[in-house]
Enzyme design. Structure first.
Site, PDB file in Angstrom:
ATOM      1  N   ASN A  14       0.993  -1.162   0.272  1.00  0.00           N
ATOM      2  CA  ASN A  14       0.175  -0.072   0.132  1.00  0.00           C
ATOM      3  C   ASN A  14       1.062   1.709  -0.007  1.00  0.00           C
ATOM      4  O   ASN A  14       1.215   1.551   0.454  1.00  0.00           O
ATOM      5  CB  ASN A  14      -0.721   0.081   1.194  1.00  0.00           C
ATOM      6  CG  ASN A  14      -1.823   1.524   1.412  1.00  0.00           C
ATOM      7  OD1 ASN A  14      -1.501   2.506   1.027  1.00  0.00           O
ATOM      8  ND2 ASN A  14      -3.621   1.082   1.594  1.00  0.00           N
ATOM      9  N   CYS A  79      -6.066  -0.980   5.905  1.00  0.00           N
ATOM     10  CA  CYS A  79      -7.029  -1.875   4.816  1.00  0.00           C
ATOM     11  C   CYS A  79      -8.017  -2.646   5.244  1.00  0.00           C
ATOM     12  O   CYS A  79      -8.764  -3.230   5.590  1.00  0.00           O
ATOM     13  CB  CYS A  79      -6.136  -3.550   4.756  1.00  0.00           C
ATOM     14  SG  CYS A  79      -6.691  -4.543   2.650  1.00  0.00           S
ATOM     15  N   LEU A  80      -9.451  -1.553   4.296  1.00  0.00           N
ATOM     16  CA  LEU A  80     -10.292  -2.052   4.415  1.00  0.00           C
ATOM     17  C   LEU A  80     -11.202  -3.346   4.148  1.00  0.00           C
ATOM     18  O   LEU A  80     -11.605  -4.289   4.718  1.00  0.00           O
ATOM     19  CB  LEU A  80     -11.705  -1.257   3.721  1.00  0.00           C
ATOM     20  CG  LEU A  80     -12.938  -0.818   3.325  1.00  0.00           C
ATOM     21  CD1 LEU A  80     -13.851   0.189   3.594  1.00  0.00           C
ATOM     22  CD2 LEU A  80     -13.442  -2.417   2.142  1.00  0.00           C
ATOM     23  N   TYR A 136     -11.645  -3.560  -6.075  1.00  0.00           N
ATOM     24  CA  TYR A 136     -11.398  -5.173  -5.857  1.00  0.00           C
ATOM     25  C   TYR A 136     -12.380  -5.936  -7.116  1.00  0.00           C
ATOM     26  O   TYR A 136     -13.223  -5.589  -7.371  1.00  0.00           O
ATOM     27  CB  TYR A 136     -12.003  -5.956  -4.692  1.00  0.00           C
ATOM     28  CG  TYR A 136     -11.493  -4.805  -3.274  1.00  0.00           C
ATOM     29  CD1 TYR A 136     -10.494  -4.687  -3.100  1.00  0.00           C
ATOM     30  CD2 TYR A 136     -12.995  -3.710  -2.660  1.00  0.00           C
ATOM     31  CE1 TYR A 136     -10.167  -3.462  -2.166  1.00  0.00           C
ATOM     32  CE2 TYR A 136     -12.708  -2.845  -1.424  1.00  0.00           C
ATOM     33  CZ  TYR A 136     -11.810  -2.697  -1.750  1.00  0.00           C
ATOM     34  OH  TYR A 136     -11.446  -1.748  -0.197  1.00  0.00           O
ATOM     35  N   CYS A 197     -11.984   2.283  -0.133  1.00  0.00           N
ATOM     36  CA  CYS A 197     -10.731   1.326  -0.417  1.00  0.00           C
ATOM     37  C   CYS A 197      -9.891   2.390   0.161  1.00  0.00           C
ATOM     38  O   CYS A 197      -9.181   3.534  -1.283  1.00  0.00           O
ATOM     39  CB  CYS A 197     -10.308   0.527  -1.859  1.00  0.00           C
ATOM     40  SG  CYS A 197      -8.584  -0.343  -1.646  1.00  0.00           S
ATOM     41  N   VAL A 198      -8.535   2.589   0.621  1.00  0.00           N
ATOM     42  CA  VAL A 198      -7.671   3.047   1.576  1.00  0.00           C
ATOM     43  C   VAL A 198      -6.446   3.255   0.486  1.00  0.00           C
ATOM     44  O   VAL A 198      -5.256   3.759   0.513  1.00  0.00           O
ATOM     45  CB  VAL A 198      -7.310   3.152   2.602  1.00  0.00           C
ATOM     46  CG1 VAL A 198      -7.815   3.879   3.435  1.00  0.00           C
ATOM     47  CG2 VAL A 198      -6.575   1.965   3.148  1.00  0.00           C
TER      48      VAL A 198
END
EC number: 5.2.1.1
Length: 249
Positions: A14, A79-80, A136, A197-198
């Protein structure tokens, strides 16, 4: 002038959490006196699959220990989908477990998960029905939809961009969202989540989308920053969007 240490538990691939969230805090520094530094600990993850996400989540406790050693003032789990793929309501379990690690390390620290922050942020906005955009694969997006709906918020539509490689997710141009969101029917939708989503960048596009569509627009990163500021007991404002989660972002 109060200084705060912001801890971030970050997937190893990330690269957005450490840009968008500091950007909001830095913009706040231009209008309010508090100052912030940022400190990360990483969990291995390259592909956004349920198997890698589960393995990564198991590393989060070690990360909490490491950040606790630095005496950070708040921790954000970045992290969602890792949280939401672990089962309904898991953000509550994760937040308790991570907090307990800091207690055991003699420095109790408030915990924010991006999953819990998104749910809380949507409730602050009074959202009953939303639409979301995610990077995703469709099965993971469906898990996110189910997770949100289990929290009492209806998801009218979801877009799954189906990008399995996490670095490719970060490489997306946020301005593309100005066209992507138009695939959604926003009739009777209270809030649009431009990035659930980060890792998927959206900060540059949020206010532009909101100006076009006329309803509140937010993201997992904005909600996470809001929740961090509230946990610190400071005003949730920034020079980027004024009152975070006011519907005026």
């Amino acid at each position: 002038m109060k200084k705060y240490r912001i801890g971030q538990i970050v997937p190893s691939s990330n690269v957005t959490m450490e840009t968008e969230i500091p950007a909001i805090f830095r913009s706040r520094e231009t209008i309010l006196p508090e100052r912030f530094t940022f400190h990360s600990s990483r969990m291995r993850m390259k592909k956004v699959t349920k198997e890698e996400l589960e393995a990564m989540d198991a590393m989060s406790l070690k990360c909490a220990q490491e950040l606790s050693d630095a005496h950070v003032d708040v921790m954000g789990y970045a992290c969602l989908v890792a949280i939401m793929s672990m089962g309904r309501g898991y953000h509550c379990v994760s937040e308790v477990n991570l907090h307990q690690e800091t207690v055991a390390n003699d420095f109790p620290t408030p915990i924010v998960t991006s999953a819990g922050a998104l749910i809380n942020g949507l409730k602050v906005l009074g959202a009953k029905q939303i639409s979301i955009i995610t990077p995703y694969m469709r099965p993971l997006t469906d898990m996110v939809v189910d997770y949100i709906e289990n929290q009492g918020i209806k998801v009218k539509q979801s877009i799954a961009l189906e990008i399995p490689d996490n670095l490719e997710v970060a490489a997306q141009n946020p301005m593309n969202l100005l066209e992507i969101y138009k695939q959604l029917d926003l009739t009777d939708v209270d809030v649009l989540v431009a990035s659930a989503c980060v890792q998927m960048p959206s900060l540059e596009a949020i206010d532009l989308i909101q100006a076009e569509c006329g309803i509140p627009v937010t993201s997992a990163a904005v909600c996470t920053t809001y929740e961090m500021m509230k946990k610190l007991g400071i005003e949730a404002k920034s020079a980027i969007g004024g009152e975070l989660l006011s519907g005026k972002y």
